[in-house]
Motif scaffolding. Sequence first.
Motif, mmCIF file in Angstrom:
data_model
loop_
_atom_site.group_PDB
_atom_site.id
_atom_site.type_symbol
_atom_site.label_atom_id
_atom_site.label_comp_id
_atom_site.label_asym_id
_atom_site.label_seq_id
_atom_site.Cartn_x
_atom_site.Cartn_y
_atom_site.Cartn_z
ATOM 1 N N ALA A 116 -18.017 9.487 25.028
ATOM 2 C CA ALA A 116 -16.595 9.397 24.660
ATOM 3 C C ALA A 116 -16.399 8.567 23.395
ATOM 4 N N LEU A 117 -17.376 7.735 23.065
ATOM 5 C CA LEU A 117 -17.275 6.842 21.906
ATOM 6 C C LEU A 117 -18.081 7.337 20.715
ATOM 7 N N ALA A 118 -18.440 8.597 20.708
ATOM 8 C CA ALA A 118 -19.351 9.149 19.704
ATOM 9 C C ALA A 118 -18.929 8.870 18.264
ATOM 10 N N ASP A 119 -17.644 8.859 17.971
ATOM 11 C CA ASP A 119 -17.180 8.653 16.589
ATOM 12 C C ASP A 119 -16.929 7.184 16.253
ATOM 13 N N CYS A 120 -17.138 6.300 17.209
ATOM 14 C CA CYS A 120 -16.814 4.886 17.027
ATOM 15 C C CYS A 120 -17.981 4.102 16.437
ATOM 16 N N ALA A 128 0.843 -1.194 0.000
ATOM 17 C CA ALA A 128 0.000 0.000 0.000
ATOM 18 C C ALA A 128 0.874 1.238 0.000
ATOM 19 N N GLY A 129 0.496 2.220 -0.774
ATOM 20 C CA GLY A 129 1.236 3.470 -0.809
ATOM 21 C C GLY A 129 0.909 4.338 0.389
ATOM 22 N N VAL A 130 1.705 5.356 0.610
ATOM 23 C CA VAL A 130 1.443 6.297 1.689
ATOM 24 C C VAL A 130 0.093 6.941 1.452
ATOM 25 N N GLY A 131 -0.702 7.009 2.484
ATOM 26 C CA GLY A 131 -2.042 7.579 2.356
ATOM 27 C C GLY A 131 -3.000 6.643 1.651
ATOM 28 N N ALA A 132 -2.652 5.344 1.612
ATOM 29 C CA ALA A 132 -3.439 4.372 0.848
ATOM 30 C C ALA A 132 -4.851 4.196 1.367
ATOM 31 N N ASP A 133 -5.087 4.463 2.641
ATOM 32 C CA ASP A 133 -6.426 4.262 3.196
ATOM 33 C C ASP A 133 -7.296 5.484 2.942
ATOM 34 N N ASP A 134 -8.295 5.294 2.117
ATOM 35 C CA ASP A 134 -9.293 6.326 1.867
ATOM 36 C C ASP A 134 -10.098 6.514 3.139
ATOM 37 N N THR A 135 -10.428 7.742 3.489
ATOM 38 C CA THR A 135 -11.185 7.982 4.717
ATOM 39 C C THR A 135 -12.527 7.259 4.704
ATOM 40 N N ALA A 136 -13.098 6.992 3.536
ATOM 41 C CA ALA A 136 -14.369 6.265 3.462
ATOM 42 C C ALA A 136 -14.199 4.820 3.919
ATOM 43 N N GLU A 137 -12.970 4.292 3.850
ATOM 44 C CA GLU A 137 -12.707 2.915 4.246
ATOM 45 C C GLU A 137 -12.285 2.817 5.708
ATOM 46 N N GLN A 138 -12.167 3.923 6.407
ATOM 47 C CA GLN A 138 -11.693 3.922 7.785
ATOM 48 C C GLN A 138 -12.856 3.958 8.770
ATOM 49 N N VAL A 139 -12.627 3.332 9.916
ATOM 50 C CA VAL A 139 -13.600 3.355 11.000
ATOM 51 C C VAL A 139 -12.865 3.612 12.307
ATOM 52 N N CYS A 140 -13.577 4.143 13.268
ATOM 53 C CA CYS A 140 -13.035 4.302 14.611
ATOM 54 C C CYS A 140 -13.657 3.236 15.499
ATOM 55 N N ILE A 178 -9.074 4.466 21.727
ATOM 56 C CA ILE A 178 -9.827 4.611 20.479
ATOM 57 C C ILE A 178 -8.839 4.675 19.321
ATOM 58 N N TYR A 179 -9.062 3.810 18.345
ATOM 59 C CA TYR A 179 -8.204 3.732 17.168
ATOM 60 C C TYR A 179 -8.999 4.050 15.913
ATOM 61 N N ARG A 180 -8.339 4.668 14.942
ATOM 62 C CA ARG A 180 -8.877 4.785 13.580
ATOM 63 C C ARG A 180 -8.212 3.663 12.789
ATOM 64 N N VAL A 181 -9.043 2.865 12.116
ATOM 65 C CA VAL A 181 -8.549 1.679 11.425
ATOM 66 C C VAL A 181 -8.946 1.743 9.962
ATOM 67 N N GLY A 182 -7.964 1.506 9.105
ATOM 68 C CA GLY A 182 -8.202 1.390 7.675
ATOM 69 C C GLY A 182 -7.649 0.060 7.200
ATOM 70 N N GLY A 225 -25.541 4.018 17.376
ATOM 71 C CA GLY A 225 -24.855 3.444 16.221
ATOM 72 C C GLY A 225 -23.519 2.808 16.556
ATOM 73 N N ILE A 226 -23.339 2.381 17.802
ATOM 74 C CA ILE A 226 -22.094 1.759 18.249
ATOM 75 C C ILE A 226 -22.374 0.292 18.565
ATOM 76 N N GLN A 227 -21.670 -0.604 17.900
ATOM 77 C CA GLN A 227 -21.863 -2.039 18.082
ATOM 78 C C GLN A 227 -20.998 -2.533 19.244
ATOM 79 N N PRO A 228 -21.598 -3.052 20.318
ATOM 80 C CA PRO A 228 -20.785 -3.650 21.376
ATOM 81 C C PRO A 228 -20.334 -5.046 20.946
ATOM 82 N N ILE A 229 -19.057 -5.351 21.183
ATOM 83 C CA ILE A 229 -18.507 -6.643 20.797
ATOM 84 C C ILE A 229 -17.809 -7.248 22.016
ATOM 85 N N LYS A 230 -18.291 -8.397 22.439
ATOM 86 C CA LYS A 230 -17.732 -9.093 23.594
ATOM 87 C C LYS A 230 -16.587 -9.989 23.120
#
Length: 169
Positions: free
Chosen positions: A89-93, A20-32, A55-59, A113-118
């Motif tokens: 605190a999780l508003a963007d996740c 992947a090139g630098v900046g390869a992750d499009d913001t539309a493909e990223q989630v928090c 809290i992480y931003r993941v692409g 709109g936040i999915q809890p995952i156990k």
Amino acid sequence: MTFERKLRIIDGGTPPTADAGVGADDTAEQVCVAFASADRKHVDQHFGAAEGFVIYRVGPHRYELMEAAQFGRLDMDGNEDKLAAKIDALADCVAVYCQAVGASAIGQLKTRGIQPIKVAPETLISGLLRELQQELREGPSAWLARAMERRAPNRADRFEAMEAEGWNE
């Protein structure tokens, strides 16, 4: 209940993978996503009694730590007031990973709109981040696809915003 401490990371993250090139992750493909963690390495907390979240931003090709929020120590006493600050605190996740989560918290998280995952106790956050990256590369699961769609700007809304700003072709 309010934050005890909040740290926001200005620059950081994993470098893009070799394919992947630098900046390869499009913001539309990223989630928090958030992880209920006291040590910031493992998912080691129940949602309602969590002392902190990372809290992480993941692409598909990179992830970066965005924030670490710390709360005072709480007992799992059924006091629903403690949930509001945590959910805020999780508003963007799109998801929060935790060892356990109560029914009331599940309802409040899903409403936002936040999915809890156990996950199993002491699950490594780094492993969950890599799994999420792989899912984003190969095609998101149904819940993740819905979450990404809800977070994406609506096409009609974008054009209305451009028009309101006086945008012309």
